[in-house]
Design a protein around this motif. Structure first.
Motif, short mmCIF file in Angstrom:
data_model
loop_
_atom_site.label_atom_id
_atom_site.label_comp_id
_atom_site.label_asym_id
_atom_site.label_seq_id
_atom_site.Cartn_x
_atom_site.Cartn_y
_atom_site.Cartn_z
N UNK A 166 0.81 -1.22 0.00
CA UNK A 166 0.00 0.00 0.00
C UNK A 166 0.84 1.27 0.00
N UNK A 167 2.14 1.16 0.31
CA UNK A 167 2.97 2.36 0.21
C UNK A 167 3.89 2.32 -1.02
N UNK A 168 3.58 1.44 -1.94
CA UNK A 168 4.29 1.42 -3.24
C UNK A 168 3.91 2.69 -4.00
N UNK A 169 4.88 3.21 -4.76
CA UNK A 169 4.63 4.47 -5.48
C UNK A 169 3.43 4.36 -6.41
N UNK A 170 3.12 3.18 -6.89
CA UNK A 170 2.00 3.04 -7.83
C UNK A 170 0.66 2.85 -7.13
N UNK A 171 0.67 2.64 -5.82
CA UNK A 171 -0.60 2.47 -5.10
C UNK A 171 -1.29 3.83 -5.01
N UNK A 172 -2.55 3.88 -5.43
CA UNK A 172 -3.27 5.17 -5.46
C UNK A 172 -3.89 5.46 -4.11
N UNK A 173 -3.33 6.42 -3.41
CA UNK A 173 -3.88 6.84 -2.12
C UNK A 173 -3.82 5.73 -1.09
N UNK A 174 -4.61 5.89 -0.03
CA UNK A 174 -4.66 4.85 1.01
C UNK A 174 -5.79 3.88 0.63
N UNK A 175 -5.66 2.61 1.05
CA UNK A 175 -6.75 1.69 0.73
C UNK A 175 -8.04 2.13 1.42
N UNK A 176 -9.14 2.03 0.73
CA UNK A 176 -10.43 2.40 1.30
C UNK A 176 -11.29 1.16 1.45
N UNK A 177 -12.34 1.28 2.19
CA UNK A 177 -13.28 0.18 2.33
C UNK A 177 -14.63 0.64 1.83
N UNK A 178 -15.34 1.36 2.70
CA UNK A 178 -16.65 1.88 2.33
C UNK A 178 -16.50 2.95 1.24
N UNK A 179 -15.47 3.77 1.33
CA UNK A 179 -15.29 4.85 0.36
C UNK A 179 -13.91 4.76 -0.28
N UNK A 180 -13.84 5.10 -1.55
CA UNK A 180 -12.54 5.17 -2.24
C UNK A 180 -11.77 6.38 -1.76
N UNK A 181 -10.44 6.28 -1.76
CA UNK A 181 -9.65 7.48 -1.47
C UNK A 181 -9.78 8.43 -2.66
N UNK A 182 -9.61 9.73 -2.45
CA UNK A 182 -9.70 10.67 -3.58
C UNK A 182 -8.72 10.32 -4.69
N UNK A 183 -7.50 9.84 -4.33
CA UNK A 183 -6.50 9.49 -5.35
C UNK A 183 -6.96 8.30 -6.18
N UNK A 184 -7.59 7.31 -5.51
CA UNK A 184 -8.07 6.13 -6.24
C UNK A 184 -9.20 6.53 -7.18
N UNK A 185 -10.10 7.36 -6.68
CA UNK A 185 -11.23 7.80 -7.52
C UNK A 185 -10.71 8.56 -8.74
N UNK A 186 -9.72 9.41 -8.53
CA UNK A 186 -9.13 10.20 -9.62
C UNK A 186 -8.47 9.28 -10.66
N UNK A 187 -7.72 8.28 -10.16
CA UNK A 187 -7.04 7.35 -11.07
C UNK A 187 -8.07 6.59 -11.90
N UNK A 188 -9.16 6.17 -11.29
CA UNK A 188 -10.18 5.40 -12.02
C UNK A 188 -10.86 6.29 -13.06
N UNK A 189 -11.13 7.52 -12.70
CA UNK A 189 -11.77 8.44 -13.68
C UNK A 189 -10.85 8.70 -14.87
N UNK A 190 -9.54 8.75 -14.59
CA UNK A 190 -8.59 9.11 -15.66
C UNK A 190 -8.14 7.90 -16.48
N UNK A 191 -8.49 6.69 -16.06
CA UNK A 191 -7.93 5.48 -16.70
C UNK A 191 -8.42 5.30 -18.12
N UNK A 192 -7.54 4.74 -18.99
CA UNK A 192 -8.01 4.33 -20.32
C UNK A 192 -8.19 2.81 -20.40
N UNK A 193 -7.48 2.06 -19.53
CA UNK A 193 -7.73 0.62 -19.42
C UNK A 193 -7.75 0.26 -17.94
N UNK A 194 -8.79 -0.49 -17.54
CA UNK A 194 -8.89 -0.91 -16.14
C UNK A 194 -8.86 -2.43 -16.09
#
Ligand SMILES: Cc1ncc(C[n+]2csc(CCOP(=O)(O)OP(=O)(O)O)c2C)c(N)n1
Ligand SMILES: [Mg+2]
Length: 605
Positions: free
Chosen positions: A288-316
């Motif tokens: 979870x502290x790898x440079x490629x890990x987006x934000x902190x892991x979330x459970x009920x809610x995504x971290x803002x970094x994870x949400x941003x990465x998913x919105x910006x993705x071209x392949x998931x």
């Protein structure tokens, strides 16, 4: 002992058995050396499954099997683990599977015992964890029933109680059929997608004296190893999409606890320079502290970094992510990305349980387990110019404010644990994913699967059982509501000398639902000050340390000051390292992380 199974079927590799546990509850030798009753045949089959333990709460409906385990098998392989509630028995099997990936057994009494077990079975089902549940029914033959009790504890279709959240169930009508059912139950439970199975043993059949010896079989040949393979065509398609991606994202979901597979996921992410999102609902799947890990892991809610990465993705790329459709919705949507799904989960779904979540958009489906797909994807991608993996310095986690919060608890616990290899076997709903980095697949085991509160203590006892002797420290953080519902599972840990630390994030409330009442109050323009009514567990405060002591554990606290946390944790860890079960009651301020609070109290969907 001669049995209905040849020796080579019984002597296959057993998991290392713990001598202290094995020394518990020894029967006097019964001198039984051959299967004589229907339940002896079922017990032989249980031994052939290679399950070290069977967690149970007793009942007359399976007194035949109970006798066979004690007096025919000598209470070993499997050894009974007595539990004070069927929910604990199943939760312990669940936690054991979370570590080992393999089914343990649980036994529950007819009707009422199974009714007690249901929520824990649902938790294991949603968590895709294998287990073999043995149940029983009063004699199916009405002529053989004892008056009253055998009638109320017999149902025409007991499996119907749990069929919506088990992979398979059976009610075999003869000892030979029971042997087959037990082997099939183990085989199906342990085959991906994994889950609980249930065998209902007729009391009459269990207690029936065998007219003739049951012919031996080679049990292993009836449980062939099942390996799913990735379709080369689909792997090529997925690799082509990923190779061309500018902003790939990996949703690292349900994967094994295998370190080799973990390293391959890291290699894949680095090969693609993909951002990686992980989820606190499931066990650790990526550092979870790898440079490629987006934000902190979330459970009920995504971290803002994870949400941003998913919105910006071209392949998931989903590696059996729990809820692709819902995650996309939570992130704010992405209509352009191509989706690769790696999963066998679609093979499990039924019409009762909807834990399959929304139907996700999928462009390439790789129908196998992630551990199999990831090396295949790496091979198909081939070498590439090494990407510059950005370095990330994660600032040390620093709780703010003077009041004792879950963040203070986590920071002090992390310091107290220090360099010890530690497995977080459970976390509270209030947990902050930024508080505790994961570097190994056994560092964190994920949640209860089905959202059934009360699973935390039992799951943690089961995980601690599997970790005993491994050198890893099992640590659970439970909400007070969760702890109170499952507290008697600690007696099983104390009785069998299974060391475990449980820290209670005690906000003296079923706080999750305070936020729901706040949300309703906001939507209806009513006073949010009333959100606590019907939720707070105070006046009187419950003495959680005393409840732990009553089960034979060491009880510490309540800790009410930040400055006392670390020293108390150090004492509790010392007790666990001396072989004990320790519980620390920490009085925390009610509150969840900012993203979760925002999500739970917003007034629109
Ligand atoms: C068996 C069960 N009953 C009720 C609920 C509803 N529920 C969800 S979270 C929660 C509160 C849990 O309290 P606690 O473990 O103390 O955690 P907190 O929210 O206070 O951090 C409740 C009652 C549930 N999910 N499962
Ligand atoms: Mg609480």
């Amino acid at each position: 002992m001669t049995s209905s199974l040849p020796d080579d079927a019984k002597n296959n590799a057993q998991p290392a058995r713990d001598a202290t546990i094995a020394a518990r509850d020894r029967p006097v030798p019964a001198g039984v050396n051959a299967a004589q009753y229907g339940s002896d045949v079922a017990a032989d089959a249980l031994r052939a499954l290679d399950v070290p333990y069977i967690a149970l709460n007793p009942g007359a409906s399976y007194r035949g099997l109970h006798d066979s385990i004690v007096n025919y098998l000598g209470n070993e392989r499997p050894q009974m683990l007595l539990c004070l509630h069927e929910e604990s028995a199943v939760a312990i099997a669940h936690g054991y599977a979370k570590i080992t990936g393999k089914a343990m057994a649980a036994a529950v009494h007819s009707n009422v015992g199974l009714m007690h077990a249901t929520m824990a079975i649902f938790n294991a089902w949603c968590d895709r964890m294998p287990m073999i549940i043995l149940g029983a029914t009063g004699p199916v033959d009405t002529v053989k029933r004892r008056p009253w009790i055998d009638w109320i504890h017999t149902a025409r279709d007991q499996g119907a109680l749990i069929r919506g959240y088990t992979k398979w169930d059976d009610q075999p009508a003869s000892p030979t059929a029971a042997r087959e059912a037990v082997l099939r139950a183990g085989w199906i439970a342990n085959t991906a997608p994994r889950g609980p199975t249930y065998v209902n043993l007729d009391a009459g059949m269990q207690e029936e004296k065998l007219a003739d010896a049951v012919a031996p079989i080679d049990a292993q040949r009836f449980m062939p190893e099942v390996k799913s393979a990735a379709s080369p065509e689909m792997v090529t398609k997925a690799a082509d999409l990923l190779r061309a991606a500018k902003f790939p994202v990996i949703l690292a979901g349900r994967v094994s606890r295998d370190l080799g597979a973990w390293n391959k996921r890291v290699a894949l992410a680095e090969r693609l320079a993909a951002r990686v999102v992980t989820d606190l609902k499931i066990g650790a799947s990526f550092p979870t502290d790898h440079a490629l890990h987006a934000g902190a892991p979330g459970g009920t809610a995504l971290s803002p970094e994870a949400a941003e990465a998913i919105r910006a993705a071209d392949v998931i790329l989903s590696l059996d992510w729990v809820d692709m459709a819902g995650t996309l919705k939570s992130a704010g949507g992405n209509t352009v990305a191509k989706f690769v799904q790696v999963s066998v989960d679609h093979r499990l779904h039924n019409g009762w349980s909807m834990d399959y979540q929304g139907l996700p958009r999928v462009d390439v489906m790789v129908d196998c387990e992630p551990d199999v797909a990831v090396p295949a994807l790496l091979a198909a991608l081939g070498p590439a110019k090494p990407h510059l993996v950005p370095t990330k310095t994660v600032a040390p986690f620093k709780p703010t404010g003077d009041k004792l919060t879950v963040d203070h608890l986590a920071a002090a616990l992390h310091r107290a644990v220090g360099d010890r290899p530690t497995s977080l076997t459970h976390i509270s709903l209030s947990w902050n994913g930024a508080a505790w980095p994961f570097h190994h697949p056994l560092d964190f085991l994920g949640g209860d699967g089905g959202g059934g509160v009360g699973g935390g203590p039992g799951i943690s006892v089961g995980a601690a059982l599997a970790l005993k002797g491994s050198g890893r420290l099992p640590v659970a953080v439970c909400g007070d509501g969760d702890f109170l519902m499952g507290v008697t599972s600690l007696w099983t840990a104390a009785h069998y000398h299974i060391p475990l630390l449980i820290v209670v994030a005690n906000n003296r409330s079923f706080f999750n639902d305070e936020l729901h009442q706040e949300r309703v109050a906001r939507m209806r323009n009513r006073p949010i000050e009333n959100r606590w009514i019907g939720q707070r567990i105070s006046e009187p405060d419950i003495d959680l340390a005393a409840m732990a002591r009553a089960q034979g554990a060491q009880g510490f606290g309540p800790v009410t000051a930040v400055r006392d946390l670390e020293a108390t944790f150090a004492k509790a860890i010392a007790a666990v390292e001396a072989g004990q079960v320790a519980v620390v009651d920490v009085r925390v301020e009610p509150g969840y992380t900012a993203p979760v609070t925002a999500m739970m109290t917003r007034t629109s969907d």
